[in-house]
Scaffold this motif. Structure first.
Motif, mmCIF file in Angstrom:
data_model
loop_
_atom_site.group_PDB
_atom_site.id
_atom_site.type_symbol
_atom_site.label_atom_id
_atom_site.label_comp_id
_atom_site.label_asym_id
_atom_site.label_seq_id
_atom_site.Cartn_x
_atom_site.Cartn_y
_atom_site.Cartn_z
ATOM 1 N N ALA A 72 0.830 -1.214 0.000
ATOM 2 C CA ALA A 72 0.000 0.000 0.000
ATOM 3 C C ALA A 72 0.860 1.257 0.000
ATOM 4 C CB ALA A 72 -0.929 -0.009 1.213
ATOM 5 N N VAL A 73 1.899 1.275 0.818
ATOM 6 C CA VAL A 73 2.787 2.439 0.883
ATOM 7 C C VAL A 73 3.527 2.622 -0.438
ATOM 8 C CG1 VAL A 73 4.820 3.432 2.013
ATOM 9 C CG2 VAL A 73 3.068 2.286 3.382
ATOM 10 N N CYS A 74 4.074 1.533 -0.967
ATOM 11 C CA CYS A 74 4.858 1.623 -2.194
ATOM 12 C C CYS A 74 3.990 1.913 -3.408
ATOM 13 C CB CYS A 74 5.649 0.334 -2.397
ATOM 14 S SG CYS A 74 6.924 0.075 -1.151
ATOM 15 N N SER A 75 2.761 1.411 -3.418
ATOM 16 C CA SER A 75 1.851 1.683 -4.526
ATOM 17 C C SER A 75 1.566 3.172 -4.637
ATOM 18 C CB SER A 75 0.546 0.909 -4.330
ATOM 19 O OG SER A 75 -0.367 1.194 -5.363
ATOM 20 N N GLU A 76 1.367 3.815 -3.508
ATOM 21 C CA GLU A 76 1.098 5.254 -3.518
ATOM 22 C C GLU A 76 2.306 6.034 -4.014
ATOM 23 O OE1 GLU A 76 -0.666 8.949 -3.144
ATOM 24 O OE2 GLU A 76 -1.509 6.929 -3.276
ATOM 25 N N GLN A 77 3.497 5.645 -3.583
ATOM 26 C CA GLN A 77 4.697 6.351 -4.033
ATOM 27 C C GLN A 77 4.955 6.122 -5.510
ATOM 28 O OE1 GLN A 77 7.229 5.960 0.080
ATOM 29 N NE2 GLN A 77 8.286 6.678 -1.724
ATOM 30 N N ALA A 78 4.730 4.902 -5.980
ATOM 31 C CA ALA A 78 4.920 4.608 -7.398
ATOM 32 C C ALA A 78 3.928 5.394 -8.241
ATOM 33 C CB ALA A 78 4.771 3.115 -7.654
ATOM 34 N N ARG A 79 2.684 5.497 -7.758
ATOM 35 C CA ARG A 79 1.653 6.234 -8.491
ATOM 36 C C ARG A 79 1.987 7.725 -8.561
ATOM 37 N NH1 ARG A 79 -2.216 9.505 -7.758
ATOM 38 N NH2 ARG A 79 -1.842 9.574 -5.504
#
Length: 224
Positions: free
Chosen positions: A99-106
């Motif tokens: 969840a944390v990494c998905s937001e940063q990647a987005r």
């Protein structure tokens, strides 16, 4: 395989280093994940976050038991973020990481790919990584009877399952991380094998060299 756009370790294996004991409690869990997901300054924006995300999703959605997931995390992170002590389920932990990494990647690439696909690996790559993992068991067992509560054989079996059932690339990266975290001596021949595997997977020049110092490591004799 084309070289990756990073010279260093990446993905979940890199994340474990940020939680290595003694873990810094002046940062929240999510802040620590975010720090790892930023990557290095010379890497494309979002690449480090996507690499961690992909590993976490593939491992979480795999058929592996939660105990296997917990074992590889616990040993690779040097027991720094003890999931059991914090009452965190291994799969729930991977979902939090994703969840944390998905937001940063987005944020880094709003138009980028958002779906993590399962890895289609060659039988040759799986066999090569499993063989390297198996070969490390005697030295791991000679180093200590347990690693953060997990027996050497349990650690090896968990790494083999990751390599065979999820992704040999991830299994190999976690092997390198476990060997380094546990200070397990390796031979020059093993290191040469790791370099060849790193080249096959397209690793950067400073990735496999993380464990080169283990070729010169000789642990003190174990006392009775």
């Amino acid at each position: 395989m084309a070289p990756r756009q990073t010279e260093w370790d990446f993905g979940l294996s890199r994340l474990t280093k940020f939680f290595a004991g003694p873990w810094s409690y002046d940062r929240t869990v999510d802040e620590t994940i975010s720090d790892a997901a930023l990557g290095h300054l010379d890497e494309p924006a979002g690449e480090a976050a996507w690499a961690i995300l992909a590993d976490a999703v593939r491992l979480e959605q795999s058929s592996l038991s939660t105990d296997v997931i917990t074992t590889v995390w616990m040993v690779a992170s040097e027991g720094g973020y003890n999931l059991a002590s914090f009452g965190v389920d291994g799969r729930d932990w991977l979902r939090q990481v994703a969840a944390v990494c998905s937001e940063q990647a987005r944020q880094a690439d709003p138009e980028g790919a958002s779906t993590v696909e399962p890895v289609t690996a060659s039988e040759e790559s799986v066999r090569a990584v499993v063989s390297a993992i198996e070969a490390a068991e005697p030295a791991l067992a000679a180093k200590a009877e347990t690693f953060f509560g997990h027996e050497p054989g349990e650690v090896i079996r968990a790494l083999e399952l990751v390599a065979a059932q999820v992704d040999p690339d991830l299994g190999f990266r976690l092997l390198l991380r476990v060997l380094d975290a546990c200070g397990v001596p390796i031979s020059d021949a093993q290191y040469a094998q790791y370099e060849a595997l790193g080249e096959m997977f397209g690793y950067g020049r400073f990735h496999v060299s993380d464990v080169e110092h283990l070729t010169r490591y000789r642990p003190a004799p174990r006392t009775a």
